[in-house]
Write an enzyme that holds these catalytic residues in place. Structure first.
Site, short mmCIF file in Angstrom:
data_model
loop_
_atom_site.label_atom_id
_atom_site.label_comp_id
_atom_site.label_asym_id
_atom_site.label_seq_id
_atom_site.Cartn_x
_atom_site.Cartn_y
_atom_site.Cartn_z
N ASP A 1 0.83 -1.20 0.00
CA ASP A 1 0.00 0.00 0.00
C ASP A 1 0.87 1.26 0.00
O ASP A 1 2.10 1.18 0.01
CB ASP A 1 -0.93 -0.04 1.22
N TRP B 1 -3.31 3.31 -5.75
CA TRP B 1 -4.67 3.79 -6.08
C TRP B 1 -4.78 4.58 -7.39
O TRP B 1 -5.78 5.25 -7.63
CB TRP B 1 -5.27 4.62 -4.93
N GLY B 2 -3.78 4.52 -8.25
CA GLY B 2 -3.92 5.08 -9.59
C GLY B 2 -3.57 6.54 -9.76
O GLY B 2 -3.47 7.03 -10.88
N ASP C 1 -10.29 2.84 -3.63
CA ASP C 1 -10.95 1.64 -3.13
C ASP C 1 -12.39 1.52 -3.62
O ASP C 1 -13.14 2.51 -3.65
CB ASP C 1 -10.97 1.63 -1.61
#
Length: 409
Positions: free
Chosen positions: A154, A190-191, A212
């Site tokens: 993450d 997360w892009g 998410d």
């Protein structure tokens, strides 16, 4: 002559980048040759996880047929960590995992499954637990010694800068490669830094392309936040050129069967979906070759949830060895149409009704570049529904028709 050598060097560099993007295991095979499939702890348990629950889910993966359908990973998400010992070795929470992660990995492996684990490219994880920044080599070796097969990495608590992200992810990827064990690497930033442009070269086998997912069909307003199924599909649909064997666009977890459960997926308007919408997620994630990570309670699945998650014809589209992500052929307020070539020469065709009411679809396959006659097999009805060069039919609100097209004479 110099110009010719220059072009040859450029081509060699491009070729080497492509090869480097496919990380190979010790036996020479490509890691994550097809999109990883499994079950992940986060949406159902959040960080309230323990070895008993995870063992029960591993058992359920076998008894429900999830393993035989292709779901072979158990992914432990955030919340397993217990800090570091006096030698700075990362350890599991002794209350949650009294037997330790290695014993859990041995149990999971005994079921014919693989075990994934979670960390973060910062000092603390998203939920505030011990992370791996500065301890990449040490943590990678610990994961390898435990028998870990996959790492979700993450990016909470890390800088926004894309160059720092590249460096931090490459550092962990290198550490995993030097750990002595084949460990697939999932990049989860997360892009926002467009990882599809660099994550494969940094050593990732998959990378999240969006924020998410929540347990909802779509975001009702900008202010609501949280990505719905439709929002993620729209964001991912233009990224087909970046997916392929050993490198996948990750559309985040499946919310199939959560049915509005409170928790991470229930935040920001995640009040649940209809079974039609859950079925659409399975269709869309499969044709767009996203990893498939179920997050529902496998120990207590109803018949509809099993029907959706265990559809082997749909899973075969996701796991097709050619590894092509579907190309978006139609995109308007009512329809999204996606077309995916398959290894044996067939095509998968998804027709999504975005509208809130039933609509009639009428498509000539020649508009998608398909000029032959085709047998049309409905992968949710498990039967051939027609032959020819076109399809016309009714599509319910938020339903995705998923067809396999096979050439006929």
């Amino acid at each position: 002559m110099k110009r010719r050598l220059y072009y040859i060097l450029i081509l060699c560099c491009l070729f080497s980048i492509k090869i480097c993007a496919q990380v190979k295991s010790k036996d020479g095979t490509i890691l994550a040759l097809t999109p990883p499939m499994g079950w992940m702890t986060w949406n159902y348990f959040a960080d309230n996880i323990n070895e008993k629950d995870i063992k029960e889910m591993a058992d359920a993966m076998v008894s429900t047929g999830m393993l035989s359908a292709g779901y072979n990973y158990v992914f432990i998400d955030d919340g397993w960590q217990g800090g570091r010992d006096n030698r700075n070795n990362i350890i599991a929470d002794p209350q949650k995992f009294p037997s330790g992660i290695k014993a859990l990995a041995d149990y999971v492996h005994s079921k014919g499954l693989k075990l994934g684990i979670y960390s973060d490219a910062a000092l603390l994880t998203c939920a505030g637990y011990t992370a791996s920044l500065g301890f990449e080599e040490q943590d990678a070796k610990a994961f390898a010694n435990w028998g870990i097969d996959y790492l979700k990495y993450d990016y909470c608590g890390a800088p926004d800068d894309v160059e720092i992200a590249k460096q931090r992810y490459k550092t962990m990827a290198d550490a995993l490669r030097n750990s002595g064990r084949d460990i697939a690497f999932g990049i989860c930033e997360w892009g926002g830094r467009k990882p599809w442009l660099w994550a494969a070269q940094a050593g990732g086998q998959l990378w999240r392309t969006t924020n998410d997912v929540r347990d909802k069909w779509k975001r009702r307003s900008v202010e609501e936040g949280g990505e719905g199924i439709l929002n993620i599909m729209d964001l991912n649909a233009s990224l087909d050129q970046y997916a392929g064997p050993g490198h996948w666009n990750d559309m985040d977890m499946l919310v199939v069967g959560l049915n509005g459960k409170k928790g991470p997926s229930g935040d920001l308007g995640g009040s649940g979906c209809t079974n039609t919408e859950y079925q659409s997620q399975m269709s869309l994630w499969s044709i767009m070759v996203s990893p498939l990570a179920a997050t529902n309670d496998l120990r207590n699945m109803n018949a509809e949830t099993k029907r959706i998650l265990l559809n082997k014809e749909v899973i075969a589209i996701n796991q097709d060895p050619l590894g092509k992500q579907a190309i978006r052929k139609v995109d308007n307020d009512t329809w999204t149409v996606l077309l995916k070539p398959l290894e044996n020469g067939d095509y998968a065709l998804a027709i999504l009704n975005r509208a809130g009411t039933t609509q009639i679809a009428d498509y000539d396959f020649s508009g998608f570049g398909l000029n032959d006659h085709y047998q049309i097999r409905d992968l949710w009805q498990h039967k051939v529904i027609g032959k020819g060069k076109k399809w016309r039919g009714s599509v319910d609100a938020h339903e995705t028709k998923l067809f396999r097209l096979s050439k006929t004479k």
